[in-house]
Write an enzyme that holds these catalytic residues in place. Sequence first.
Site, PDB file in Angstrom:
ATOM      1  N   LYS A 228       0.820  -1.228   0.000  1.00  0.00           N
ATOM      2  CA  LYS A 228       0.000   0.000   0.000  1.00  0.00           C
ATOM      3  C   LYS A 228       0.849   1.271   0.000  1.00  0.00           C
ATOM      4  O   LYS A 228       2.040   1.248   0.316  1.00  0.00           O
ATOM      5  CB  LYS A 228      -1.002  -0.033   1.160  1.00  0.00           C
ATOM      6  CG  LYS A 228      -2.159  -0.991   0.817  1.00  0.00           C
ATOM      7  CD  LYS A 228      -3.292  -0.997   1.793  1.00  0.00           C
ATOM      8  CE  LYS A 228      -4.387  -1.928   1.265  1.00  0.00           C
ATOM      9  NZ  LYS A 228      -5.415  -2.228   2.239  1.00  0.00           N
ATOM     10  N   ARG A 263      -3.609 -10.231   4.558  1.00  0.00           N
ATOM     11  CA  ARG A 263      -4.062 -10.252   3.153  1.00  0.00           C
ATOM     12  C   ARG A 263      -2.937  -9.672   2.299  1.00  0.00           C
ATOM     13  O   ARG A 263      -2.603  -8.495   2.428  1.00  0.00           O
ATOM     14  CB  ARG A 263      -5.333  -9.400   3.044  1.00  0.00           C
ATOM     15  CG  ARG A 263      -5.920  -9.328   1.646  1.00  0.00           C
ATOM     16  CD  ARG A 263      -7.149  -8.404   1.644  1.00  0.00           C
ATOM     17  NE  ARG A 263      -7.756  -8.351   0.334  1.00  0.00           N
ATOM     18  CZ  ARG A 263      -7.345  -7.552  -0.659  1.00  0.00           C
ATOM     19  NH1 ARG A 263      -6.315  -6.746  -0.469  1.00  0.00           N
ATOM     20  NH2 ARG A 263      -7.959  -7.566  -1.819  1.00  0.00           N
TER      21      ARG A 263
HETATM   22  N1  HH2 Z   1      -7.507  -3.788   0.750  1.00  0.00           N
HETATM   23  C1  HH2 Z   1      -7.858  -3.751  -0.561  1.00  0.00           C
HETATM   24  C2  HH2 Z   1      -8.983  -4.453  -1.017  1.00  0.00           C
HETATM   25  N2  HH2 Z   1      -9.713  -5.201  -0.176  1.00  0.00           N
HETATM   26  N3  HH2 Z   1     -10.116  -6.035   1.987  1.00  0.00           N
HETATM   27  C3  HH2 Z   1      -9.796  -6.093   3.290  1.00  0.00           C
HETATM   28  N4  HH2 Z   1     -10.524  -6.830   4.131  1.00  0.00           N
HETATM   29  N5  HH2 Z   1      -8.722  -5.406   3.796  1.00  0.00           N
HETATM   30  C4  HH2 Z   1      -7.928  -4.621   3.004  1.00  0.00           C
HETATM   31  O1  HH2 Z   1      -6.986  -3.995   3.530  1.00  0.00           O
HETATM   32  C5  HH2 Z   1      -8.245  -4.538   1.609  1.00  0.00           C
HETATM   33  C6  HH2 Z   1      -9.376  -5.273   1.134  1.00  0.00           C
HETATM   34  C7  HH2 Z   1      -7.047  -2.952  -1.520  1.00  0.00           C
HETATM   35  O2  HH2 Z   1      -6.028  -3.719  -2.076  1.00  0.00           O
HETATM   36  P1  HH2 Z   1      -6.079  -4.412  -3.526  1.00  0.00           P
HETATM   37  O3  HH2 Z   1      -7.208  -5.377  -3.604  1.00  0.00           O
HETATM   38  O4  HH2 Z   1      -4.761  -4.988  -3.833  1.00  0.00           O
HETATM   39  O5  HH2 Z   1      -6.278  -3.207  -4.521  1.00  0.00           O
HETATM   40  P2  HH2 Z   1      -7.484  -2.707  -5.403  1.00  0.00           P
HETATM   41  O6  HH2 Z   1      -8.567  -2.262  -4.483  1.00  0.00           O
HETATM   42  O7  HH2 Z   1      -6.901  -1.567  -6.210  1.00  0.00           O
HETATM   43  O8  HH2 Z   1      -7.949  -3.841  -6.276  1.00  0.00           O
END
Ligand code: HH2
Length: 286
Positions: A228, A263
């Site tokens: 992040k 995660r």
């Molecule tokens: N972070 C993201 C998405 N979903 N869910 C939970 N429970 N906790 C988190 O910290 C979290 C999440 C964001 O990360 P990512 O899926 O890699 O990115 P994007 O939203 O751009 O797909």
Amino acid sequence: MTRCCSNIVKWEMGQLDFSQGCLVMGVLNVTPDSFSDTGQYFAADRAIEHGLKMAADGAAIIDIGAESTRPGSEAVPAREQIRRAIPVIEALVGKTDVPVSIDTYNYEVAKAALDAGAAMVNDITALGDERMGTLAAKHGVPVVLMHMKGTPATMQVEPKYDDVVGEVLAFLLDRAKKAEKSGIPKERIFIDPGIGFGKTTEHNLLLLKNIGRFVDSGYRVLVGTSRKAFIGRITGKENPAERVFGTAATVALCAAAGVSIVRVHDVAEMTDVVSVIEQIKKNDVD
Ligand code: HH2
């Protein structure tokens, strides 16, 4: 307060074994625009291949998202999320025993995913749509309840708290109680402070420094720091793919503090980090 639950959480479509400590959830973004993998797994065949690789690398859960929720992102219609996610869920459920989770706050998407064999719901709005609680209870699946201030489109515009740790924890405990009331047992509820969701770097660091308070709440905790922006700000790494060591520092801290699930994008690397920390904890001598 001591932790609520036994080491093994079992339900009809899955099982999570916490007897060795923290588990790794692998991120699978079937999106063209996620912040860290920019469309690498948008094609279903690439996504399935990557999901299977994460399972082989040690993921205990594969978390499928069909909408980026990065800061500034816009919502994707349910029908399009379903089109992206369902073939990947169906294929992975047929090819691996690792439970598949659906990363959505949309009731229609969650319902379609559970009907396709998903075994868990990861809701970044912590059951903002109350039907989600009833749905998860009916399917008997675990839920992740995440804290977010605002919406992805606006959440990073000057987020403010008087006491970020206290406020985030109080919100999550309130939502966890509501989830229990809708019929989800405590051992199937995971609370998540929502790193980067309406938080400055300082807020994120305070939440991580105090993550033990969340663990002490008695609910199991999930944390998502992987690659992040705050890690980029600290390390000077603009490219999310170069934030793996920075991520490792946060994963080590979380595992040491008793977080149940991290995660992450880099499953093989973070599985090693968690294994070493858990071994140190086991050999703890006073
Ligand atoms: N972070 C993201 C998405 N979903 N869910 C939970 N429970 N906790 C988190 O910290 C979290 C999440 C964001 O990360 P990512 O899926 O890699 O990115 P994007 O939203 O751009 O797909």
